[in-house]
Design an enzyme around this catalytic site. Structure first.
Site, mmCIF file in Angstrom:
data_model
loop_
_atom_site.group_PDB
_atom_site.id
_atom_site.type_symbol
_atom_site.label_atom_id
_atom_site.label_comp_id
_atom_site.label_asym_id
_atom_site.label_seq_id
_atom_site.Cartn_x
_atom_site.Cartn_y
_atom_site.Cartn_z
ATOM 1 N N GLY A 1 -32.647 -24.503 8.647
ATOM 2 C CA GLY A 1 -33.173 -23.528 7.699
ATOM 3 C C GLY A 1 -34.595 -23.792 7.262
ATOM 4 N N CYS B 1 -16.453 4.158 16.231
ATOM 5 C CA CYS B 1 -17.540 4.602 17.095
ATOM 6 C C CYS B 1 -17.147 5.902 17.796
ATOM 7 C CB CYS B 1 -17.842 3.518 18.132
ATOM 8 S SG CYS B 1 -18.917 4.061 19.461
ATOM 9 N N CYS C 1 -16.803 4.987 21.853
ATOM 10 C CA CYS C 1 -15.788 4.082 22.409
ATOM 11 C C CYS C 1 -14.619 3.860 21.468
ATOM 12 C CB CYS C 1 -16.428 2.739 22.777
ATOM 13 S SG CYS C 1 -16.900 1.753 21.349
ATOM 14 N N CYS D 1 -21.694 2.794 18.326
ATOM 15 C CA CYS D 1 -21.941 1.354 18.306
ATOM 16 C C CYS D 1 -23.435 1.073 18.404
ATOM 17 C CB CYS D 1 -21.286 0.673 19.500
ATOM 18 S SG CYS D 1 -19.523 0.507 19.401
ATOM 19 N N CYS E 1 -20.185 -1.309 23.568
ATOM 20 C CA CYS E 1 -19.756 0.075 23.667
ATOM 21 C C CYS E 1 -19.435 0.421 25.125
ATOM 22 C CB CYS E 1 -20.859 0.982 23.131
ATOM 23 S SG CYS E 1 -20.297 2.631 22.682
#
Lengths: 265, 337
Positions: B86, B295, B298, B320, B326
């Site tokens: 970080g 979605c 899909c 998606c 997808c």
């Protein structure tokens, strides 16, 4: 609040010994020594350029003195030199046990953050993570400094000068500090607003048992809120004593001049 | 590898490519449009749009474009970043043949970690076929000759802008983020000297002030992307502008995550299996976005969806954002109707 119970008045809260600060060959302040006791308000007066603000910055750890020692009695009773502790400790001390009220509220506030956020910042900095509690505390403090509760989500840039100054005070006092530094807290405000702010300050200082060091060029401000007075000139303390005593019966020529210079309406 | 006959370099390669006609085109809205290090004299690489790279590098460049010294410098920064999860490590960011803000940081990190056996996937907003993604994929196919793919599963290095793939990443994969502004405290504290000190002294109260402001103004935490996280209990980090939907995927991830900010000259990292906690309040806990409908293409649920406007009569659909997922879903199970 826990810190009131640990008050013992045997040792001073803050002790400055021989504090000097030079800017190259120029003198900022020179050989200043004094003690500040819990609950005591000390005013530092003097004309512009007399070293008041330099001294205040040295005392509050914002500026490292060229020589001298500033000692502070921590909440656990130990006495520590503020320049011998680590920067992390000093900054922690500055945002928990101390407050600093700037002359210009812009320096002390986050102008783009709401009043509530400004007051809550110190709480969040010491680990408060409950939104409801932080907000409750912020509202409580706004009320104590006489800011209407419906302004809690307004930004300080929509506030008047007096309100900003009161907000700055609330922001500093929210962590229950024992010592507050103030740099010309009332200058730039008109007279009636000054009076109200001073009244508020005097009340808070008395209620909370705060110690305070107030820098001001205004002798009326000094008389109204301080117990003791230090007169500075050319970086040196030239007279010190009880406020009424110094103002009513100044000994040094300069203090006499200063007192005589106050305009009478 | 570094020494090359300069005569083999296409001379007007950056300035002259495309000429005036290119500059007269209206400014493209999508970022990444300008990423096309096309040299007029060199044969254009096979566009790896459908997966599978060209397999051989353009020999005018050192492997993966950057010279070996630069890559070594970047690797040192990456190693330091991994050692201090970080923490933003400064590095000497190079000019890349693309404008700042188009992924120069990500490209440099990718160039530094890429090996000849790697398989590269590049996504922009989750999609493999957007300009930025296609261009960067083409860039590395040409300068490094690595295999490229659109399949999350097959990739060993995935460079991304604004998304983490839906498929859980494995320990054999590295995710490289393109970061515009690495400093999470920047908008609260503009002074760089001060923000560095705040990181050093762990003074992060101000980060919660931002969240406080959100709740005070909107009644809930309205930050939806670049949502600040605490890495390994120590450094507050900006996860780049991914939706906060993706934040939980960083927590204890098996894959190494590297972040490169080219203009700001910072690299940071989340090593595998590191705790990544999104900041929040006790009474306003962290929550990810939810989508009510699956979605439209899909039928996947529990994935991040993009809103697509389909006509000018208010027609819209949610599909998606992860185009690979997808396509995979649609290939595996034909959508009815």
């Amino acid at each position: 609040m826990p810190h009131h119970t640990s008050l013992d008045n045997d040792t001073p809260l803050l002790r400055a010994s021989g504090v000097s600060r030079f800017y190259g060959s120029r003198i900022g302040c020179h050989d200043v020594s004094f003690e500040l006791w819990p609950g005591e308000v000390l005013a530092i007066v003097g004309e512009s350029g007399s070293g008041k603000t330099t001294l205040l910055n040295c005392l509050s750890g914002r500026l490292t003195p060229t020589a001298g020692v500033v000692e502070y009695r921590m909440r656990d009773g130990t006495v520590r030199g503020i320049f011998s502790m680590s920067e992390a400790e000093r900054r922690f001390l500055a945002r928990t046990d101390w407050g600093f009220v700037h002359q210009d509220a812009r320096d002390g506030l986050r102008m783009t953050v709401s009043a509530g956020g400004n007051v809550g910042e110190r709480l969040m900095a010491v680990g408060a993570r409950n939104y409801g509690a932080i907000r409750g505390e912020a509202l409580d403090w706004l009320e104590r400094v006489e800011i209407a509760a419906d302004r809690v989500d307004d930004r300080p840039d929509t506030f008047s000068g007096g309100m900003r100054q009161r907000l700055q005070i609330a922001r500093n006092l929210v962590t229950g500090p024992r010592l507050v530094f103030m740099d010309e807290p009332t200058s730039g405000l008109d007279v009636s607003v000054q009076a109200r702010l001073l009244d508020l300050l005097r009340g808070l200082v008395a209620d909370l048992g705060l110690a305070a060091i107030v820098v001001t060029h205004d002798l009326a401000v000094a008389r109204m809120i301080s117990h003791r007075l230090m007169v500075m000139r050319g970086g040196e303390v030239i007279e010190t004593g009880l406020t009424d005593q110094v103002l009513d019966d100044p000994r040094s020529a300069y203090a006499q001049l200063l007192v005589a210079s106050v305009l009478q309406p | 590898m570094t020494e090359r006959d300069t005569s083999s370099l296409p001379s007007p390669s950056w300035g002259g490519a495309g000429g005036g006609a290119r500059s007269e085109r209206p400014r493209a809205e999508r970022k990444g449009d300008a990423v096309r290090p096309a040299a007029p004299t060199a044969p254009s690489p096979t566009l790896p749009h459908e997966g599978g790279g060209s397999g051989h590098a353009d020999t005018a460049y050192n492997f993966a474009y950057l010279d070996e010294q630069t890559k070594r410098m970047i690797r040192r920064a990456i190693l330091k970043g991994i050692a201090i999860p970080g923490y933003q490590v400064p590095f000497a960011s190079r000019e890349m043949p693309m404008p700042y803000g188009w992924g120069t940081g990500g490209v440099q990190v990718t160039a530094a970690i890429l090996g000849p056996d790697d398989t590269l996937k590049v996504i922009d907003q989750g999609s493999d076929d957007t300009t930025n993604a296609v261009a960067i994929r083409g860039f590395f196919a040409r300068t490094a000759g690595v295999t490229t793919t659109t399949s999350t599963q097959d990739a060993t290095v995935i460079q991304t802008r604004h998304r983490i793939p839906e498929r859980t990443l494995t320990e054999n994969q590295v995710l490289v983020f393109q970061v515009p502004i690495p400093e999470p405290l920047r908008f609260l504290e503009p002074r760089e000297t001060e923000t560095r000190k705040m990181h050093a002294l762990e003074e992060y109260g101000i980060m919660h002030v931002k969240l406080y402001e959100d709740i005070a103004r909107h009644g809930h935490i309205a930050t939806t992307y670049a949502y600040p996280v605490l890495v390994d209990g120590r450094y507050v980090m900006d996860p780049s502008p991914i939706p906060k939907f993706d934040n939980p995927k960083m927590n204890r991830s098996d894959a190494l995550m590297l972040f490169g900010a080219g203009r700001e000259q910072r690299i940071y990292a989340i090593p595998p299996h590191t705790d990544v906690k999104s900041l929040d309040f006790e009474d306003h806990p962290f929550e990810v976005q939810r989508f009510e409908e699956p979605c439209a293409l899909c039928g996947s649920t529990g994935v991040y969806l993009d809103e697509i406007v389909t006509d000018d009569k208010g027609g819209r659909m949610f599909v998606c954002s992860d185009s690979d997922l997808c396509e995979e879903q649609r290939a595996g199970q034909p959508v009815d109707a």
